[in-house]
Scaffold this active site. Structure first.
Site, PDB file in Angstrom:
ATOM      1  N   ASP A 148      -7.811   1.198  19.789  1.00  8.55           N
ATOM      2  CA  ASP A 148      -7.244  -0.075  20.238  1.00  8.55           C
ATOM      3  C   ASP A 148      -6.921   0.030  21.721  1.00  8.55           C
ATOM      4  OD1 ASP A 148      -7.359  -0.932  17.631  1.00  8.55           O
ATOM      5  OD2 ASP A 148      -5.228  -0.586  17.220  1.00  8.55           O
TER       6      ASP A 148
ATOM      7  N   GLY B  49      -7.723   0.968  13.309  1.00  5.00           N
ATOM      8  CA  GLY B  49      -8.766   0.740  12.307  1.00  5.00           C
ATOM      9  C   GLY B  49      -8.086   0.804  10.948  1.00  5.00           C
TER      10      GLY B  49
ATOM     11  N   GLY C 175      -9.143   1.653   7.998  1.00  6.16           N
ATOM     12  CA  GLY C 175      -9.397   2.877   7.228  1.00  6.16           C
ATOM     13  C   GLY C 175      -8.534   4.019   7.735  1.00  6.16           C
ATOM     14  N   ALA C 176      -8.575   4.229   9.054  1.00  8.06           N
ATOM     15  CA  ALA C 176      -7.802   5.318   9.648  1.00  8.06           C
ATOM     16  C   ALA C 176      -6.315   5.130   9.400  1.00  8.06           C
ATOM     17  CB  ALA C 176      -8.092   5.407  11.152  1.00  8.06           C
ATOM     18  N   ASN C 177      -5.827   3.899   9.551  1.00 12.28           N
ATOM     19  CA  ASN C 177      -4.404   3.640   9.292  1.00 12.28           C
ATOM     20  C   ASN C 177      -4.036   4.003   7.859  1.00 12.28           C
ATOM     21  OD1 ASN C 177      -3.932   2.644  11.835  1.00 12.28           O
ATOM     22  ND2 ASN C 177      -3.993   0.487  11.243  1.00 12.28           N
TER      23      ASN C 177
ATOM     24  N   GLY D   4       4.496  -9.698   1.838  1.00 14.07           N
ATOM     25  CA  GLY D   4       5.349  -9.535   3.005  1.00 14.07           C
ATOM     26  C   GLY D   4       6.724  -9.014   2.628  1.00 14.07           C
TER      27      GLY D   4
ATOM     28  N   GLY E 215       7.843  -8.011  -0.938  1.00 11.35           N
ATOM     29  CA  GLY E 215       7.300  -6.881  -1.691  1.00 11.35           C
ATOM     30  C   GLY E 215       5.908  -7.178  -2.198  1.00 11.35           C
TER      31      GLY E 215
ATOM     32  N   ASP F 111      -1.652  -1.788   5.497  1.00 11.80           N
ATOM     33  CA  ASP F 111      -2.284  -0.468   5.485  1.00 11.80           C
ATOM     34  C   ASP F 111      -1.301   0.598   4.986  1.00 11.80           C
ATOM     35  OD1 ASP F 111      -4.599  -1.579   6.510  1.00 11.80           O
ATOM     36  OD2 ASP F 111      -4.065  -1.144   8.592  1.00 11.80           O
TER      37      ASP F 111
ATOM     38  N   SER G 135       7.690   1.257   7.678  1.00  8.72           N
ATOM     39  CA  SER G 135       6.711   1.087   8.758  1.00  8.72           C
ATOM     40  C   SER G 135       6.975  -0.188   9.573  1.00  8.72           C
ATOM     41  CB  SER G 135       5.284   1.114   8.213  1.00  8.72           C
ATOM     42  OG  SER G 135       4.828  -0.183   7.913  1.00  8.72           O
TER      43      SER G 135
HETATM   44  N1  LIG Z   1       9.356  -8.149   6.779  1.00  7.93           N
HETATM   45  C1  LIG Z   1       9.159  -7.160   5.904  1.00  7.93           C
HETATM   46  N2  LIG Z   1      10.217  -6.467   5.401  1.00  7.93           N
HETATM   47  C2  LIG Z   1      10.029  -5.475   4.512  1.00  7.93           C
HETATM   48  N3  LIG Z   1       8.833  -5.090   4.063  1.00  7.93           N
HETATM   49  C3  LIG Z   1       7.740  -5.735   4.521  1.00  7.93           C
HETATM   50  C4  LIG Z   1       7.838  -6.798   5.464  1.00  7.93           C
HETATM   51  N4  LIG Z   1       6.604  -7.233   5.741  1.00  7.93           N
HETATM   52  C5  LIG Z   1       5.765  -6.479   4.996  1.00  7.93           C
HETATM   53  N5  LIG Z   1       6.430  -5.581   4.257  1.00  7.93           N
HETATM   54  C6  LIG Z   1       5.869  -4.583   3.336  1.00  7.93           C
HETATM   55  O1  LIG Z   1       4.497  -4.412   3.647  1.00  7.93           O
HETATM   56  C7  LIG Z   1       3.668  -4.797   2.552  1.00  7.93           C
HETATM   57  C8  LIG Z   1       2.434  -5.491   3.091  1.00  7.93           C
HETATM   58  O2  LIG Z   1       2.821  -6.608   3.857  1.00  7.93           O
HETATM   59  P1  LIG Z   1       1.962  -7.953   3.927  1.00  7.93           P
HETATM   60  O3  LIG Z   1       2.548  -8.767   5.020  1.00  7.93           O
HETATM   61  O4  LIG Z   1       1.916  -8.574   2.574  1.00  7.93           O
HETATM   62  O5  LIG Z   1       0.501  -7.418   4.262  1.00  7.93           O
HETATM   63  P2  LIG Z   1      -0.436  -7.581   5.572  1.00  7.93           P
HETATM   64  O6  LIG Z   1      -0.076  -6.448   6.487  1.00  7.93           O
HETATM   65  O7  LIG Z   1      -1.787  -7.473   5.005  1.00  7.93           O
HETATM   66  O8  LIG Z   1      -0.147  -8.912   6.152  1.00  7.93           O
HETATM   67  C9  LIG Z   1       4.544  -5.667   1.677  1.00  7.93           C
HETATM   68  O9  LIG Z   1       4.127  -5.555   0.311  1.00  7.93           O
HETATM   69  C10 LIG Z   1       5.911  -5.064   1.902  1.00  7.93           C
HETATM   70  O10 LIG Z   1       6.089  -3.949   1.043  1.00  7.93           O
END
Ligand SMILES: Nc1ncnc2c1ncn2[C@@H]1O[C@H](COP(=O)(O)OP(=O)(O)O)[C@@H](O)[C@H]1O
Ligand SMILES: *[C@@H]1O[C@H](CO)[C@@H](O)[C@H](O)[C@H]1NC(C)=O
Length: 370
Positions: A46, A72, A74-76, A264, A267, A307, A337
């Site tokens: 990146d 990437g 996959g790498a992540n 998000g 969960g 990821d 994360s």
């Molecule tokens: N604001 C948040 N607070 C706590 N956990 C989060 C938050 N956003 C994402 N997560 C965690 O990361 C996972 C993936 O997030 P999501 O937003 O659904 O996926 P993507 O990264 O594909 O958009 C969720 O299932 C949750 O466990």
């Protein structure tokens, strides 16, 4: 003597033929020693420029700051899987014989992700995959160009050979869509042939409904986010059908064990097939443990959250946890994360007690012996 060898034979038969869910935790200990997680996917460098004004067509502007990071999907996912320190993690990918390729592989070395150097580095002049990112400081908006380069040179034959030549067959194989479709599909097929559990994250989501129908029979655990789930089911912006129903539709289309829709901050929802096809699906909502120390920190960015979830879930499954326990702990890992900048994951020694599989058996022990 005879009985004993028969017993050994039966046991071996039982162990080698038990796919997952049911007898999988029986293999706990045996699995985690050698049979690990293999991620088949992308590795990208990146390159991010932050600017106070985006250029218009034909214009040159001065940037404010510049950053590079190894990414990437996959790498992540491989780095997330390895950062739990619970099972060996191997990456099957392609990079160019250039500075970015060298940086990507060095990053794998630092994060304890294994790979076959000879196979991974392309010697034909193909460039490493790069993501060129421009961020507009005032608004935070971004523009991204992903140039797959070496990632698209990974062929189905490469994938099949890489998985088959491993001395220990993988317990779990994880695949996304930043490589060619044919390579991703072959990874799932070969993994099933080798008796591995397959985890498929359909990102970036194909725009055509039904685009992944031929993948589903080779997928045990399918992990879309809400956008990807709706896109794949042709239900973008149609709230008359909820995620639970869409997940059930995908199980009916052939996904073998479970559809896990990540939601998000809420969960994830696990929609799992019953023990026989006639059983009704089992629905479980999973989320980060409430007493996770990181929960009190602010959320700084959700880059790489999906990821983190996919990588961690795969390692927890390879360690013998059932789907719901693995889902809860993977949410905990993903929750950590999003409290760090970028796709940065905790090191094994930073992993809190509560995200270690042993903490679950302790909990059960204390619950049953009050
Ligand atoms: N604001 C948040 N607070 C706590 N956990 C989060 C938050 N956003 C994402 N997560 C965690 O990361 C996972 C993936 O997030 P999501 O937003 O659904 O996926 P993507 O990264 O594909 O958009 C969720 O299932 C949750 O466990
Ligand atoms: C889901 O993932 C896609 C990438 O496939 C991303 O563009 C999108 O923003 C994500 N959606 C949500 C709701 O997180």
């Amino acid at each position: 003597m005879k009985n004993q060898s028969c017993l050994t034979l039966c046991l071996c038969f039982f162990l080698s033929c038990t796919p997952l869910a049911s007898g999988f935790s029986l293999l706990n200990g045996i699995m985690t020693k050698s049979n690990g997680v293999v991620v088949v996917g992308s590795a990208n460098q990146d390159l991010t420029s932050y600017t106070n004004a985006l250029p218009v067509l034909g214009e040159t502007v001065m940037g404010d700051t510049f950053e590079t990071s190894c990414g990437g999907k996959g790498a992540n996912q491989a780095k997330a899987a390895a950062s739990l320190g619970l099972a060996p993690v191997t990456m099957v990918c392609r990079v160019g014989d250039d500075v970015f390729g060298a940086a990507l592989l060095q990053d794998f070395d630092h994060k304890n992700v294994q790979y076959d150097r000879g196979d991974t580095i392309l010697k034909d002049g193909t460039a490493s995959g790069v993501a060129t990112i421009v961020v507009d400081n005032p608004s935070g908006d971004n523009m991204i160009i992903v140039t797959p380069g070496a990632n698209y040179a990974l062929t189905p034959e490469n994938v099949d050979a890489a998985l088959k030549k491993m001395s220990d067959p993988p317990a779990v194989v994880v695949v996304q869509l930043e490589v060619k479709y044919e390579a991703a599909l072959q990874a799932l097929k070969t993994a099933k042939e080798l008796g591995a559990v397959t985890v498929f994250n359909p990102a970036p989501a194909p725009t055509k409904e039904g685009a992944l129908d031929e993948f589903f029979p080779f997928v045990d655990v399918f992990i879309p986010n809400e956008t990807e789930l709706r896109t794949l089911c042709g239900r973008v912006g149609d709230n008359s059908v909820n995620e639970e129903q869409l997940a059930k539709d995908l199980l009916a289309k052939g996904v073998n064990k479970a559809v896990i829709c990540t939601l998000g901050a809420r969960g994830a929802m696990i929609v799992a097939k019953g023990a026989t096809d006639k059983d009704r699906a089992k629905i479980d909502m999973v989320c980060a443990p409430t007493d996770l120390p990181a929960n009190k920190d602010p959320v700084v960015d959700t880059i790489g959250a999906g990821d983190a979830f996919c990588g961690a879930l795969s390692t927890y499954l390879a360690s013998g946890l059932d789907m719901v326990d693995a889902g809860n702990l993977a949410c905990g890992f993903a929750s950590m994360s999003v409290r760090r900048l970028g796709a940065n994951y905790p090191d094994p020694d930073e992993l809190p007690e509560i995200l270690r599989p042993e903490s679950l058996s302790k909990k059960v022990a204390t619950q049953s012996n009050p």
